[in-house]
Scaffold this motif. Structure first.
Motif, PDB file in Angstrom:
ATOM      1  N   ALA A 171      57.993  67.607  47.105  1.00 28.28           N
ATOM      2  CA  ALA A 171      56.680  67.073  47.463  1.00 28.28           C
ATOM      3  C   ALA A 171      55.729  67.150  46.277  1.00 28.28           C
ATOM      4  O   ALA A 171      55.460  68.234  45.748  1.00 28.28           O
ATOM      5  CB  ALA A 171      56.106  67.844  48.651  1.00 28.28           C
ATOM      6  N   ILE A 172      55.242  66.001  45.840  1.00 23.15           N
ATOM      7  CA  ILE A 172      54.330  65.942  44.701  1.00 23.15           C
ATOM      8  C   ILE A 172      52.907  65.959  45.232  1.00 23.15           C
ATOM      9  O   ILE A 172      52.467  65.019  45.891  1.00 23.15           O
ATOM     10  CB  ILE A 172      54.583  64.678  43.862  1.00 23.15           C
ATOM     11  N   THR A 173      52.174  67.034  44.952  1.00 19.71           N
ATOM     12  CA  THR A 173      50.809  67.193  45.435  1.00 19.71           C
ATOM     13  C   THR A 173      49.875  67.530  44.283  1.00 19.71           C
ATOM     14  O   THR A 173      50.310  68.010  43.231  1.00 19.71           O
ATOM     15  CB  THR A 173      50.727  68.322  46.476  1.00 19.71           C
ATOM     16  N   MET A 174      48.592  67.300  44.484  1.00 20.74           N
ATOM     17  CA  MET A 174      47.616  67.642  43.455  1.00 20.74           C
ATOM     18  C   MET A 174      47.578  69.148  43.223  1.00 20.74           C
ATOM     19  O   MET A 174      47.358  69.599  42.097  1.00 20.74           O
ATOM     20  CB  MET A 174      46.229  67.123  43.827  1.00 20.74           C
ATOM     21  N   ASP A 175      47.776  69.919  44.267  1.00 19.23           N
ATOM     22  CA  ASP A 175      47.793  71.373  44.110  1.00 19.23           C
ATOM     23  C   ASP A 175      48.896  71.790  43.147  1.00 19.23           C
ATOM     24  O   ASP A 175      48.681  72.641  42.268  1.00 19.23           O
ATOM     25  CB  ASP A 175      47.989  72.043  45.462  1.00 19.23           C
ATOM     26  N   ARG A 176      50.063  71.194  43.266  1.00 15.43           N
ATOM     27  CA  ARG A 176      51.176  71.526  42.370  1.00 15.43           C
ATOM     28  C   ARG A 176      50.948  70.985  40.964  1.00 15.43           C
ATOM     29  O   ARG A 176      51.352  71.615  39.978  1.00 15.43           O
ATOM     30  CB  ARG A 176      52.489  71.011  42.966  1.00 15.43           C
ATOM     31  N   VAL A 177      50.304  69.839  40.866  1.00 15.06           N
ATOM     32  CA  VAL A 177      49.937  69.311  39.547  1.00 15.06           C
ATOM     33  C   VAL A 177      49.036  70.305  38.828  1.00 15.06           C
ATOM     34  O   VAL A 177      49.265  70.663  37.660  1.00 15.06           O
ATOM     35  CB  VAL A 177      49.242  67.944  39.685  1.00 15.06           C
ATOM     36  N   VAL A 178      48.011  70.769  39.523  1.00 18.97           N
ATOM     37  CA  VAL A 178      47.047  71.692  38.919  1.00 18.97           C
ATOM     38  C   VAL A 178      47.718  73.007  38.550  1.00 18.97           C
ATOM     39  O   VAL A 178      47.514  73.539  37.452  1.00 18.97           O
ATOM     40  CB  VAL A 178      45.863  71.930  39.882  1.00 18.97           C
TER      41      VAL A 178
END
Length: 363
Positions: A171-178
């Motif tokens: 799952a690609i999420t903004m939380d993981r990006v950050v």
């Protein structure tokens, strides 16, 4: 719209992730590469350092897909060859609007007790990263309002595999990006300069006689440099696993005095813009001096071009030194150096350059 590969960093990072995934299902704890006498930084409990999250963050850092129009990456303003700073007075966002501040070098950020030039409520890299991504005044990366488009760009085999290796599912999420960006930035440590070899490894030949003269000037009460740029990271604003307290000092260096009463330009009043406490007028964080010779121009607005000019600025007690300024730091006081001493002080500052750090990260 497919993500642009800004350079070979992403391809190398993704290859590393795929190899790691093939060998290990669980993320691999990150091992800090530090001299034996340098304490490790403090990690975030909710964002453990792993090889996989660092590799994912590295790929994202150099990927233009993170910007609104797919035109710029984090590395556009934080260039490895310049110790992850930028040789411009101020950076420019995706909209073409100039930002108000010079891009800080991303060197030993893991040891920072505060982030950006002047903010006392950002206690983690994760929180700081939200500013360039989502800020709207001025716009930097321009993520706000474009989250779905950006996440769709990242929905590739490369990133699904990368995210799964780092976080257990794809799952690609903004939380993981950050979080992954934060861990990559946290991994950028630099402790292999000639100064380190002299001070921490006992190599008496690592510094020249001129650099040692400059070192003695730097750590003298005559120049006061070490009061704001002390400790293992050459900044008071630091913390690590071996210190018992967190220091977040900010200083007014007397760079501006627009009204004769100590005020800074309305465009940037430093910490005052966050706290609205008049005592914080024109206060900024003293940045690390590690790799400082690579990060010109200097000051929060890039208004001083060279290290020689920086020394002249402090030697005259800041700008407008003859005008009363109730906010100027007491450490900013006039001093006199001969031309030889100024050259020695610059030579010492140049000894804080870590060639191995630059070679490791440059394209």
């Amino acid at each position: 719209m497919k993500s642009k590969i800004s350079n070979r960093w992403q391809a190398l990072a993704v290859s590393s992730i795929l190899l790691i995934t093939a060998c290990n299902k669980a993320p691999t704890p990150y091992v800090w590469s530090l001299p034996y006498n340098i304490p490790p930084p403090i990690e975030q409990p909710d964002n453990p350092m792993t090889n996989e999250s660092v590799a994912l963050g590295k790929a994202l850092f150099f990927d233009t897909a993170l910007s609104a129009d797919n035109s710029m990456s984090c590395s556009s303003c934080h260039i490895p060859e310049f110790a992850f700073s930028e040789p411009q007075k101020v950076s420019v966002g995706v909209s073409g609007e100039p930002l108000s501040r010079n891009a800080l070098a991303l060197v030993n950020v893991a040891y920072n007790a505060s982030f950006t030039w002047a903010h006392n409520n950002l206690e983690s890299i994760e929180k700081q990263i939200l500013i360039p991504l989502f800020n709207e005044h001025p716009i930097e990366m321009g993520v706000t309002g474009n989250e779905e488009t950006i996440l769709a760009r990242l929905n590739t085999t490369y990133y699904r595999q990368s995210v799964k290796a780092a976080y257990g599912d794809d799952a690609i999420t903004m939380d993981r990006v950050v979080k992954s960006l934060a861990n990559y930035v946290r991994s950028l440590v630099s402790f292999q300069s000639p100064f380190d070899k002299y001070a921490y490894e006992g190599d008496d030949n690592a510094l020249s006689a001129q650099q040692i003269q400059g070192l003695n000037l730097f750590f003298s009460e005559r120049t006061e440099c070490f009061h704001c740029h002390g400790g293992i990271n050459f900044t008071q604003s630091s913390m690590h696993s071996a210190n018992g307290f967190v220091a977040q000092p900010f200083h007014n260096t007397g760079l501006y005095n627009v009204d004769g009463k100590g005020s800074y330009p309305d465009s940037d009043m430093g910490l005052y813009s966050v706290t609205f406490d008049v005592k914080d007028m024109g206060k900024f964080r003293a940045p690390t001096l590690r790799n400082i010779a690579l990060t010109a121009p200097y000051m929060h607005d890039g208004s001083i071009n060279t290290l020689h000019e920086v020394i002249d600025f402090y030697a005259r007690g800041g700008n407008h030194a003859n005008v009363a300024n109730p906010y100027r730091s007491p450490f900013i006081k006039r001093f006199v150096l001969s031309d030889e001493e100024k050259k020695a002080l610059v030579a010492f500052l140049e000894s804080l350059t870590d060639p191995s750090f630059i070679d490791k990260h440059k394209n």
